[in-house]
Enzyme design. Structure first.
Site, mmCIF file in Angstrom:
data_model
loop_
_atom_site.group_PDB
_atom_site.id
_atom_site.type_symbol
_atom_site.label_atom_id
_atom_site.label_comp_id
_atom_site.label_asym_id
_atom_site.label_seq_id
_atom_site.Cartn_x
_atom_site.Cartn_y
_atom_site.Cartn_z
ATOM 1 N N ARG A 15 -1.473 0.155 11.248
ATOM 2 C CA ARG A 15 -2.095 1.386 10.758
ATOM 3 C C ARG A 15 -2.549 1.218 9.302
ATOM 4 N NH1 ARG A 15 -2.347 4.761 6.716
ATOM 5 N NH2 ARG A 15 -0.092 4.668 6.480
ATOM 6 N N ASP A 16 -1.596 1.131 8.405
ATOM 7 C CA ASP A 16 -1.943 1.084 6.985
ATOM 8 C C ASP A 16 -2.750 -0.167 6.661
ATOM 9 O OD1 ASP A 16 -1.957 2.103 4.451
ATOM 10 O OD2 ASP A 16 0.053 1.486 3.922
ATOM 11 N N HIS A 206 7.827 3.046 0.680
ATOM 12 C CA HIS A 206 6.542 2.482 1.118
ATOM 13 C C HIS A 206 5.829 2.052 -0.163
ATOM 14 C CE1 HIS A 206 2.885 2.631 3.825
ATOM 15 N NE2 HIS A 206 2.307 2.645 2.632
ATOM 16 N N HIS A 208 3.117 -0.274 -2.498
ATOM 17 C CA HIS A 208 1.906 -1.111 -2.583
ATOM 18 C C HIS A 208 2.001 -2.005 -3.814
ATOM 19 C CE1 HIS A 208 -0.792 0.329 0.690
ATOM 20 N NE2 HIS A 208 0.143 1.272 0.724
ATOM 21 N N CYS A 239 -5.752 1.551 0.395
ATOM 22 C CA CYS A 239 -5.952 2.980 0.591
ATOM 23 C C CYS A 239 -7.449 3.219 0.557
ATOM 24 C CB CYS A 239 -5.258 3.784 -0.508
ATOM 25 S SG CYS A 239 -5.501 5.559 -0.331
ATOM 26 N N ASN A 248 0.114 -3.809 1.085
ATOM 27 C CA ASN A 248 1.555 -3.590 1.134
ATOM 28 C C ASN A 248 2.254 -4.921 0.871
ATOM 29 O OD1 ASN A 248 1.925 -0.748 2.572
ATOM 30 N ND2 ASN A 248 0.183 -1.754 3.523
HETATM 31 ZN ZN ZN Z 1 0.236 2.624 2.329
#
Ligand code: ZN
Length: 295
Positions: A15-16, A206, A208, A239, A248
């Site tokens: 996803r991310d 979470h 980055h 993002c 990440n």
């Molecule tokens: Zn993220």
């Protein structure tokens, strides 16, 4: 408090990670990566998001992916921005939903186009729908450690949102450093503050890596008592609303660190590296993860 001997990794590459990739990755290939991750022992994953396909074309196959993905070995979590997304997630029989909001007004406007107050009102409806359908829900608070538009974010603002999520039934709250602005000291302070007010709520991080500080932040979080971390295979991610947002932390790098420290992740590093090699082949560009993949 003695640091935990065991941690949980929540894999977010599908996803991310993928949402920042330019080329659409076909469902078939996403399934192959999920299979490789499952073989490496991944037990929890943010598999996709029910967002507008216009906003994030990369995740347009969310319903198809959820209908085809193998069930049983992995807890499949999906991110939803609103009620419509939650309805689709329920129909797709997902294991868990993750809702999100930003801790800063400016970022929330940029990300979902409304104020924090309006978002919270929407999310309350989302939580109540999920409860009705007995779908577990977690909450993620974006830009908890700093906002690229607004600068500093107050601890009280983060706590207020976390408290709301918990009141509405969230079984976990994840604090996100969406644009890599946190320092280890700030992580310790924020975690200590939120934990002192919500001692029974499992927290996750979470992180980055925009400034290269994410691994130090993760370690600070671990020492502060966090045992759940979001990481992304190969370190992909970013993002879409933040220019030059870096990825990440790479799952394989984090697993390397923990396992070398004698902290169990339940994951197989060679298997993760094989999965990262597969992902690299699919994306056709080098991945930011540092663990040698032999490619
Ligand atoms: Zn993220």
């Amino acid at each position: 408090m003695a640091a935990a001997r065991q941690v949980t990794i929540r894999e977010v590459a599908l996803r991310d990670g993928l949402q920042s990739e330019r080329e659409f990755v076909p469902t078939e290939k996403k399934l192959a990566v999920i299979d490789a991750l499952s073989q490496a022992g991944i037990q929890c994953m943010e598999t996709t998001s029910f967002v507008s396909p216009r906003a994030i074309p990369q995740l347009q196959d969310a319903a198809e992916l959820m209908s085809r993905v193998a069930r049983g070995n992995i807890i499949h979590e999906v991110l939803v921005p609103n009620l419509k997304g939650a309805q689709k997630a329920i129909v797709s029989n997902v294991d868990r939903v993750v809702v999100f909001i930003s801790a800063s007004e400016a970022h929330n406007q940029a990300n979902v186009g409304c104020s924090i107050g309006d978002s919270l009102a929407d999310l309350q409806t989302v939580y109540s729908l999920l409860k009705q359908h007995q779908v577990p829900a977690a909450g993620i608070i974006a830009v908890s450690f700093g906002c690229p538009y607004q600068g500093r974010v107050q601890k009280t603002d983060v706590l207020k949102i976390a408290q709301r999520f918990v009141d509405w039934g969230a079984d976990r709250v994840m604090l996100a450093d969406t644009t890599g602005m946190a320092s280890p000291a700030q992580i310790s302070e924020m975690i200590g503050y939120v934990q002192s007010h919500l001692p029974d709520v499992p927290l996750g991080l979470h992180l980055h890596n925009n400034r290269g500080v994410a691994m130090a932040n993760l370690y600070a979080g671990y020492l502060a008592g966090i045992t759940q971390f979001d990481t992304s295979l190969g370190g992909i991610g970013g993002c879409p609303n933040v220019p030059l947002a870096a990825g990440n932390l790479a799952t394989e790098d984090v697993v390397f660190m923990f396992e070398e420290m004698g902290v169990a992740t339940g994951l197989d590093l060679p298997g993760l590296i094989r999965a990262a090699q597969l992902l690299e082949k699919i994306l056709q560009h080098p991945l930011p993860g540092r663990s040698p993949t032999g490619s």
